[in-house]
Design a protein around this motif. Structure first.
Motif, PDB file in Angstrom:
ATOM      1  N   HIS A 310      45.023  22.102  24.750  1.00 11.24           N
ATOM      2  CA  HIS A 310      44.198  23.224  25.226  1.00 11.24           C
ATOM      3  C   HIS A 310      44.018  24.310  24.168  1.00 11.24           C
ATOM      4  O   HIS A 310      43.262  25.253  24.361  1.00 11.24           O
ATOM      5  CB  HIS A 310      44.766  23.787  26.542  1.00 11.24           C
ATOM      6  CG  HIS A 310      46.094  24.457  26.377  1.00 11.24           C
ATOM      7  ND1 HIS A 310      47.275  23.768  26.500  1.00 11.24           N
ATOM      8  CD2 HIS A 310      46.416  25.730  26.086  1.00 11.24           C
ATOM      9  CE1 HIS A 310      48.279  24.603  26.295  1.00 11.24           C
ATOM     10  NE2 HIS A 310      47.774  25.796  26.035  1.00 11.24           N
ATOM     11  N   ASP A 313      40.036  23.505  19.290  1.00  5.01           N
ATOM     12  CA  ASP A 313      38.568  23.556  19.430  1.00  5.01           C
ATOM     13  C   ASP A 313      38.009  22.242  18.874  1.00  5.01           C
ATOM     14  O   ASP A 313      37.941  22.045  17.665  1.00  5.01           O
ATOM     15  CB  ASP A 313      38.017  24.749  18.651  1.00  5.01           C
ATOM     16  CG  ASP A 313      36.483  24.765  18.677  1.00  5.01           C
ATOM     17  OD1 ASP A 313      35.892  23.933  19.406  1.00  5.01           O
ATOM     18  OD2 ASP A 313      35.896  25.581  17.948  1.00  5.01           O
ATOM     19  N   SER A 315      34.980  21.039  19.505  1.00  3.76           N
ATOM     20  CA  SER A 315      33.545  20.987  19.785  1.00  3.76           C
ATOM     21  C   SER A 315      32.727  20.366  18.646  1.00  3.76           C
ATOM     22  O   SER A 315      31.606  19.933  18.865  1.00  3.76           O
ATOM     23  CB  SER A 315      33.021  22.395  20.095  1.00  3.76           C
ATOM     24  OG  SER A 315      33.319  23.246  19.013  1.00  3.76           O
ATOM     25  N   ASP A 333      41.660  19.106  33.612  1.00  2.00           N
ATOM     26  CA  ASP A 333      41.013  20.276  32.991  1.00  2.00           C
ATOM     27  C   ASP A 333      40.523  19.965  31.579  1.00  2.00           C
ATOM     28  O   ASP A 333      39.393  20.292  31.213  1.00  2.00           O
ATOM     29  CB  ASP A 333      42.002  21.447  32.914  1.00  2.00           C
ATOM     30  CG  ASP A 333      42.157  22.119  34.258  1.00  2.00           C
ATOM     31  OD1 ASP A 333      41.383  21.779  35.182  1.00  2.00           O
ATOM     32  OD2 ASP A 333      43.067  22.964  34.385  1.00  2.00           O
ATOM     33  N   VAL A 334      41.391  19.357  30.806  1.00  2.00           N
ATOM     34  CA  VAL A 334      41.005  19.086  29.406  1.00  2.00           C
ATOM     35  C   VAL A 334      39.908  18.014  29.371  1.00  2.00           C
ATOM     36  O   VAL A 334      38.993  18.071  28.524  1.00  2.00           O
ATOM     37  CB  VAL A 334      42.239  18.749  28.532  1.00  2.00           C
ATOM     38  CG1 VAL A 334      42.806  17.387  28.840  1.00  2.00           C
ATOM     39  CG2 VAL A 334      41.908  18.836  27.067  1.00  2.00           C
ATOM     40  N   HIS A 337      36.625  19.700  30.106  1.00  2.00           N
ATOM     41  CA  HIS A 337      36.227  20.430  28.906  1.00  2.00           C
ATOM     42  C   HIS A 337      35.582  19.472  27.894  1.00  2.00           C
ATOM     43  O   HIS A 337      34.524  19.759  27.321  1.00  2.00           O
ATOM     44  CB  HIS A 337      37.495  21.088  28.341  1.00  2.00           C
ATOM     45  CG  HIS A 337      37.257  22.033  27.234  1.00  2.00           C
ATOM     46  ND1 HIS A 337      36.247  22.958  27.240  1.00  2.00           N
ATOM     47  CD2 HIS A 337      37.925  22.209  26.060  1.00  2.00           C
ATOM     48  CE1 HIS A 337      36.288  23.640  26.104  1.00  2.00           C
ATOM     49  NE2 HIS A 337      37.289  23.206  25.379  1.00  2.00           N
ATOM     50  N   ALA A 338      36.202  18.315  27.716  1.00  2.00           N
ATOM     51  CA  ALA A 338      35.673  17.331  26.750  1.00  2.00           C
ATOM     52  C   ALA A 338      34.330  16.774  27.215  1.00  2.00           C
ATOM     53  O   ALA A 338      33.405  16.604  26.413  1.00  2.00           O
ATOM     54  CB  ALA A 338      36.682  16.196  26.557  1.00  2.00           C
ATOM     55  N   GLN A 340      32.179  18.241  28.916  1.00  2.00           N
ATOM     56  CA  GLN A 340      31.133  19.270  28.809  1.00  2.00           C
ATOM     57  C   GLN A 340      30.772  19.585  27.360  1.00  2.00           C
ATOM     58  O   GLN A 340      29.784  20.268  27.107  1.00  2.00           O
ATOM     59  CB  GLN A 340      31.582  20.541  29.544  1.00  2.00           C
ATOM     60  CG  GLN A 340      31.547  20.342  31.063  1.00  2.00           C
ATOM     61  CD  GLN A 340      32.248  21.454  31.826  1.00  2.00           C
ATOM     62  OE1 GLN A 340      33.125  22.118  31.274  1.00  2.00           O
ATOM     63  NE2 GLN A 340      31.871  21.649  33.081  1.00  2.00           N
ATOM     64  N   ALA A 341      31.588  19.110  26.418  1.00  2.00           N
ATOM     65  CA  ALA A 341      31.306  19.387  25.001  1.00  2.00           C
ATOM     66  C   ALA A 341      30.201  18.447  24.511  1.00  2.00           C
ATOM     67  O   ALA A 341      30.126  17.283  24.929  1.00  2.00           O
ATOM     68  CB  ALA A 341      32.570  19.177  24.184  1.00  2.00           C
TER      69      ALA A 341
END
Ligand SMILES: NC(=O)C1=CN([C@@H]2O[C@H](COP(=O)(O)OP(=O)(O)OC[C@H]3O[C@@H](n4cnc5c(N)ncnc54)[C@H](O)[C@@H]3O)[C@@H](O)[C@H]2O)[C@@H](O)CC1
Ligand SMILES: Nc1ncnc2c1ncn2[C@@H]1O[C@H](COP(=O)(O)OP(=O)(O)O)[C@@H](O)[C@H]1O
Ligand SMILES: [K+]
Length: 513
Positions: A310, A313, A315, A333-334, A337-338, A340-341
């Motif tokens: 977490h 970065d 991205s 959660d992670v 996040h991935a 959505q990247a």
């Protein structure tokens, strides 16, 4: 390049070809090709050379009878075990039977023989030709043939299957089961000569074990009669364009960054394996990102940068997520996040399990703009499709294709005869590798390799093809060296992958000169 066709398309090609040929021509060509293949396998025929030909009721039996006639005419000792009702044979198969009967081939009449098993085992056959059933098999082998096939499978001689090992479904690579769901039987051939074109079922699921070495006899059918094929056998030719030598004027930024995200408590090794693979297969920089506390560094591969997931970065990196990730809320959660990247993403292991369990994550996968590559084994594929693992194995090509279409992702459906599916329905089946890969962590290595190739700018389809090919080739190399199949460990694959990738790249550069 290496096209394969399902049975329905083979039938269409067959019909189109037959329309331009004298009746029986294709069967005669199949019989001749089979006889040549048999002679190559026998190599040096001598007086004791003896060939057993199993001939079934349909045209596969006709092919077998044609080959029996040829081999007998060459002076070889040929015995034919015929399991057919001559009144029900096709005209071509009847003609083939007459030719075989007119030759010196001896016929064993199974209906007149109490103990066919004893007849089979009493002769030390040099070669068995299996022409019981081909692509016309619609139900399990009849009871009378169960015993014969089991006996053939216990012989220690070369077994040449015609078209398809009898009992195998040429579309799916499954043994055709009985109505009650019991396991059917199929001939286990050392070699298969398959007619008109290659077939997916020879290369996946049980196909690799049952078909042995496969050769294709096109039977002289004109190329124009073959439609474009959506299924191919994986081969370096399919990804050669992406095998590019490095420019002198390059730096580590030229080869991209990989983040491997996973490694919940107790499962850190999965991240390490994938990350080491990414580093040794050419990624410019590799981050090993752990869900829990990260180790200070990897002492065997200090080039890796170890981080907490977490805090990283990622991205601007190719991301491999899932190895040892677990399915905790933090893992979810992670993963979110991935997903959505806007970064190339390899979805493996627990990332797939999390997606399989939650429709909102599924929706995000389908809506991603950046490339996604999913690497499920059959059970993970089952969770993603809401089916059982057994249902996936019943038709691996179909399952991979459905997953790719449903998730808008390139899919690597792992297992013997790995199936790679593109979003547009394109399929490749991988012909190399071995059961040495059936060991913990080999999937993590594959995922890391996929990440490395994506980071280096490979298109996702070529990356998937190359990763699966190199992974299988590395296992084959290690087995040839005596390192496996028993006891091969996943980490041992990594340096062999690296040399495989460098060798293929150098070979490709030579070919381009
Ligand atoms: N039609 C053609 O132009 C060519 C056909 N060829 C050969 O023909 C084969 C296909 O021939 P067929 O369509 O006759 O099919 P098969 O020879 O595979 O056998 C199927 C026959 O057995 C019956 N059958 C199916 N399952 C059975 C079961 N469990 N128990 C008992 N009988 C069963 C079917 O009704 C059919 O009569 C190919 O695999 C290939 O070897 C080749 O000769 C090339 C040309
Ligand atoms: N019998 C086999 N023949 C060929 N390849 C195999 C065989 N068994 C496993 N593999 C390959 O090994 C890898 C195993 O991956 P996976 O099941 O995810 O294992 P893990 O999670 O332990 O890393 C896949 O690439 C799969 O295709
Ligand atoms: K056969």
């Amino acid at each position: 390049m290496n096209p394969m066709y399902p049975i329905a398309q083979i039938r269409q090609i067959e019909q189109a070809a037959q329309a331009t040929l004298a009746p029986g021509t294709l069967m005669q060509r199949a019989g001749t090709a089979a006889a040549h293949a048999a002679l190559e396998l026998i190599k040096f025929p001598h007086q004791q050379t003896s060939i057993l030909v199993l001939a079934g009721p349909g045209d596969n039996g006709g092919d077998a009878l044609e080959s029996a006639a040829h081999l007998a005419q060459l002076g070889l000792s040929v015995s034919v075990l015929l399991h057919a009702d001559p009144d029900k044979q096709s005209v071509a198969a009847k003609q083939a039977l007459l030719r075989a009967q007119a030759s010196s081939a001896k016929f064993i009449d199974s209906s007149q023989t109490n103990d066919v098993d004893a007849v089979i085992t009493s002769t030390p056959w040099t070669l068995v030709i299996d022409g019981l059933f081909g692509i016309g098999l619609t139900r399990p082998l009849p009871d009378q043939l169960h015993q014969i096939v089991n006996t053939i499978n216990r012989l220690h001689c070369v077994v040449l299957a015609l078209d398809v090992p009898s009992g195998l479904d040429a579309d799916t690579g499954n043994i055709v089961d009985d109505q009650a769901g019991g396991r059917g039987v199929a001939v286990r051939a050392s070699h298969t000569i398959t007619f008109i074109a290659d077939k997916p079922g020879l290369h996946t699921c049980d196909g690799r074990d049952l078909a042995g070495q496969v050769q294709v006899a096109r039977l002289g059918i004109d190329h124009s009669l073959f439609p474009a094929s959506a299924i191919r056998l994986n081969h370096p030719d399919l990804f050669a364009a992406s095998l590019q030598q490095r420019k002198h004027n390059s730096h580590k930024g030229s080869f991209g960054d990989v983040a491997v995200i996973g490694g919940a408590l107790g499962m850190a090794g999965a991240v390490i394996l994938a990350a080491r693979t990414a580093a040794q297969c050419g990624a410019g920089r590799v981050f090993a990102a752990f869900l829990q506390d990260a180790p200070a560094y990897d002492s065997a591969q200090p080039e890796l940068m170890c981080r907490r997931a977490h805090e990283l970065d990622f991205s601007a990196m190719a991301v491999v997520i899932g190895p040892g990730l677990g399915t905790s809320a933090a893992a979810r959660d992670v993963l979110l996040h991935a997903l959505q990247a806007a970064t190339p993403l390899v979805l493996d292991a627990d990332a797939l399990n999390l997606i399989g369990a939650e429709s909102s994550l599924q929706k995000i996968v389908t809506q991603r703009q950046a490339v996604s590559l999913m690497t499920p084994h059959p059970l993970e594929a089952a969770r993603l499709l809401g089916k059982s693992g057994a249902a996936i194995q019943l038709d691996r090509v179909d399952a991979a294709r459905r997953l790719a279409a449903q998730y808008g992702s390139v899919v690597i459906l792992k297992g013997s005869g790995t199936v790679i599916a593109g979003v547009d329905g394109e399929i490749a089946i991988n012909p190399n590798g071995n059961a040495g890969l059936a060991t913990a962590g080999s999937g993590d290595v594959l995922a890391g390799l996929c990440g490395a190739l994506l980071a280096q700018g490979w298109p996702v389809w070529e990356a998937a093809l190359a990763a699966v090919w190199l992974h299988g080739a590395a296992a084959d190399t290690l087995v040839a060296q005596g390192i496996g199949a028993i006891g091969l460990t996943a980490g041992e694959l990594i340096p062999v992958l690296r040399s495989g990738l460098n060798r293929l790249t150098a070979e490709q550069a030579l070919l381009r000169r």
